[in-house]
Every structure is written in structure tokens, then in C-alpha cells.
Scaffold this active site. Structure first.
Site, PDB file in Angstrom:
ATOM      1  CG  ASP A 217     -28.086 -19.482  33.487  1.00 53.05           C
ATOM      2  OD1 ASP A 217     -27.960 -20.611  32.755  1.00 53.05           O
ATOM      3  OD2 ASP A 217     -28.736 -18.810  34.315  1.00 53.05           O
ATOM      4  CG  HIS A 321     -31.709 -22.205  39.871  1.00 55.22           C
ATOM      5  ND1 HIS A 321     -33.155 -22.186  39.909  1.00 55.22           N
ATOM      6  CD2 HIS A 321     -31.176 -21.411  39.137  1.00 55.22           C
ATOM      7  CE1 HIS A 321     -33.183 -20.882  39.033  1.00 55.22           C
ATOM      8  NE2 HIS A 321     -32.256 -20.501  38.512  1.00 55.22           N
TER       9      HIS A 321
END
Length: 397
Positions: A217, A321
């Protein structure tokens, strides 16, 4: 048989909460989520060590409550805090009070287009998302059905998860299908920083073996050149995907990055994108392989249904997410959402704890990296607000 009318919406209320929960980053000292993680602000040494130093947690949690005429209350939590509470109370509430909760399409349309001149993305759409999620929670409670029933029902018997956190080795022990790590060093730390990133990946690969997914990420921290070099170097260690590598506004950069990464590596993004129009850009320009909308930020369930249909037509997977139950009820109903994300919100992270703890009660967590659909079989989103948390209502209407 006569049609049963549901009670109309009587009140809309917005509250703020501080501390860990729907604002993922509002954590105490020593939490992995705030430990020298690469960000767009990492170019400035003063803001490199901690994301809280540049204000990532200034907003806090927004809680939206929608009460029907019979006293039934639907609620939702998202990121937004006091500014979002103002928008809900002073602007959005007028489109709900006195309306039927089944009018969610019209309500969403009016919320979005009435705020378009100062909204479109970001905080305003966070507020719209919170209202929309609370509306779906209310609708499920009034009908005594879980939200996933209202979205078409489960297409599989269970959810499977990958885990996001600083310890993919622990994620493997807990039964998750993969582990996504925060990238710790950005372009401002030069070649030495890039080498440290690769060394961290190599070390983790040695711990988890060859068959466990590892992802990065990058939280919008990179440019196309650095992201390309990072992806090429990471390919030797089996990196499955590189996530949100560059600015969410740089569609052209994502288009180039997708061409640049090694064959077999995926490019993912969308956490900070919003609405069907933003995701249309990502898909029509072929910017990524997987889109990752946050249901609490992209426009809520009502808009995510449209985003998902658009992605399906473009052959793209939708892996939302975070978002806890708001994501789970959606993913279980979509063929093009084959797995879900679980944010490891334990500070270590060495334990599996509820994602929005302590704000929600009854929040399910994966067991051995999976969750049976029966864990979602409660009215609405199936969770309650923790009565022990301090909520503040800064505005009324």
C-alpha cells in the site's frame, strides 16, 4: 395482498467521535498505522515520521443517525467529523426528513447534485456516504432483513479476506489469503530508501513462503518513475500488486504505470476515488486491474452498486477498501468481488480485533481468514453503537 407502507423518516442527526474507529488513523502512539509510512507529505522531513504530524486524523469519526416515525433508528459511521456533521445537519437532512426510506435513489441524487458546486469528492461525499449507509441500515431494520438481502442476496457461502498491516507473517498465521504492507520509504529518501523497501519485502517473503500473497500500500506517495522502479525490483519477490502508488488525480500516470509494471503484477487503486464518474475515468483509461472504493467515502452503497456494475462491464474486480460490515454486506452479493480486505487495527498488529473497535458492538471478525454469511444475518448492517463512547452533536437543524 395490500402493500405494507414503511414509516417515513422523522429525524436526521449527526455526531462526532474521537479515537480509533471509522477514522482509521485516529489512533494512539505506537500504532503500526502511524509509523514512518510513505505519504505525499514525506517529501518534507518534518512530516515523514508520523502521518498524524501533518493532520491525517484531524477529522475524526462522523456518526449519522436516521430515525423513522415509529422510533426505529438506522445509523452509520465514516470519516468526516465536525465538518461533515455540519453538512449533514445544515444541508443534507432536508432531503430525508418526511421522506420514505425506500426513496434512496432520489435522496442520493438530491444530496449529490445539491452539493455539486462545493462537493463532488472528498469530505462532502464522505458525508453523503454516511447518510446513505445509515439509510440502508434503517431500511434493513424496518424490513427485519440484513442489508445483503436487500442487495440481491449472497452469491457465495462465505467471505475470504486478505489482511492489511505491518505483519503479513502474522496474517498468514491467522489464515488470511494474503498480507498488504504499508510502504515505509518514499522518493524523497532516495535509492537508500528504495533499497530498504525491497529489503523489507525480501525479509517478509522469507517468512511467509512463496505461496502467500504480498502486496504494498503506497498511499499516494510515489511518482510514476519511482513506482516503476519499485515494482520491477519487487517482482523478484513475488509482489502481487502495487496499490495507490500515485496521486488519485493522475489518471494518466496510472495508465502509464499499468503498462510499466512487470507482467503478472497488478496495479490497484480507488480508495480515494469517488462516484461512478471518477471510477469511469479509471476504467475507461485502463488505469488499474482492481478498483478499491471505500463504501464510506465513495458515495455509499447506493453509488457503489453503480460503480460495481460499471467495473463488471469493464472486466474489473471490485475489492473495497476496509469499511467493515458496510463492505462485507456488499462483497457477499457481488460476483466481481471475490475477496475482501480486513484492516488489522490492533497496534501490533498481532491480534485480530474488530475493524471499527470500540465504536461498534456486534462487529464480526474473520475466523481463519474467513467469515460465514450467517455472521451477517441480523437486521440492517447488524451492529450497534457502543453506548460507552462519547458522542458530540455539534450542530442541529
Amino acid at each position: 395482498m395490500p402493500i405494507v407502507s414503511l414509516p417515513k423518516i422523522k429525524h436526521v442527526r449527526a455526531f462526532t467521535v474521537r479515537g480509533g474507529g471509522a477514522d482509521y488513523h485516529d489512533q494512539g502512539e505506537g500504532h503500526w498505522i502511524d509509523d514512518h509510512i510513505a505519504t505525499p507529505m514525506s517529501r518534507y522531513p518534518d512530516y515523514r515520521q508520523s502521518r498524524q504530524s501533518f493532520g491525517i486524523n484531524v477529522l475524526g469519526t462522523l456518526v449519522v443517525e436516521i430515525e423513522a416515525e415509529d422510533g426505529t433508528v438506522g445509523f452509520a459511521v465514516t470519516t468526516g467529523g465536525e465538518p461533515a456533521a455540519y453538512i449533514v445537519e445544515k444541508h443534507l437532512a432536508r432531503f430525508l426528513e418526511g421522506r420514505a426510506p425506500t426513496d434512496y435513489e432520489k435522496i442520493w441524487d438530491q444530496m449529490y447534485f445539491s452539493t455539486q458546486y462545493y462537493g463532488r469528492k472528498g469530505l462532502v461525499v464522505n458525508a453523503i456516504s454516511g447518510v446513505d449507509l445509515a439509510l440502508w441500515d434503517l431500511l434493513g431494520k424496518l424490513r427485519q432483513e440484513p442489508v445483503y438481502h436487500l442487495l440481491g442476496g449472497a452469491v457465495r457461502d462465505e467471505l475470504q479476506f486478505y489482511a492489511t498491516g505491518a505483519r503479513p507473517d502474522k496474517a498468514k498465521e491467522f489464515g488470511f489469503i494474503g498480507g498488504k504492507m504499508p510502504l515505509h520509504h518514499g522518493p524523497a529518501e532516495g535509492v537508500e530508501g528504495l533499497k530498504k523497501n525491497i529489503a523489507e519485502l525480501a525479509d517478509m517473503r522469507s517468512k511467509v513462503g512463496d505461496d502467500f500473497w504480498l502486496m504494498w500500500d503506497c498511499w499516494m506517495a510515489l511518482d510514476v518513475d519511482y513506482a516503476t522502479r519499485l515494482a520491477i525490483a519487487a517482482h523478484d519477490f513475488g509482489l502481487k500488486w502495487i496499490e495507490e502508488a500515485i496521486s488519485p488525480d493522475d489518471y494518466w500516470g496510472y495508465q502509464q504505470l499499468k503498462r510499466n509494471v512487470p507482467k503478472g503484477m497488478l496495479v490497484t487503486t480507488g480508495e480515494h476515488e469517488a462516484t461512478r464518474w471518477g471510477f469511469r475515468m479509471l476504467m475507461e483509461m485502463d488505469c488499474c486491474d482492481i478498483i478499491q472504493p471505500d463504501v464510506g467515502w465513495c458515495g455509499g452503497v447506493t453509488e457503489l452498486l453503480k460503480i460495481s456494475a460499471l467495473a463488471d462491464a469493464h472486466g474489473k474486480m471490485v475489492v473495497p477498501h476496509g469499511s467493515s460490515v458496510y463492505s462485507y454486506h456488499f462483497v457477499i452479493t457481488r460476483h466481481n468481488s471475490p475477496f475482501a480486505e480486513f484492516l488489522m487495527m490492533h497496534p501490533g498488529p498481532t491480534e485480530v480485533v474488530p475493524m471499527f473497535h470500540p465504536q461498534l458492538l456486534g462487529e464480526p471478525v474473520p475466523d481463519n481468514g474467513r467469515m460465514k454469511v450467517s455472521a451477517l444475518d441480523k437486521p440492517g448492517f447488524g451492529v450497534d453503537l457502543n453506548p460507552d463512547i462519547a458522542m458530540h452533536r455539534p450542530y442541529t437543524h
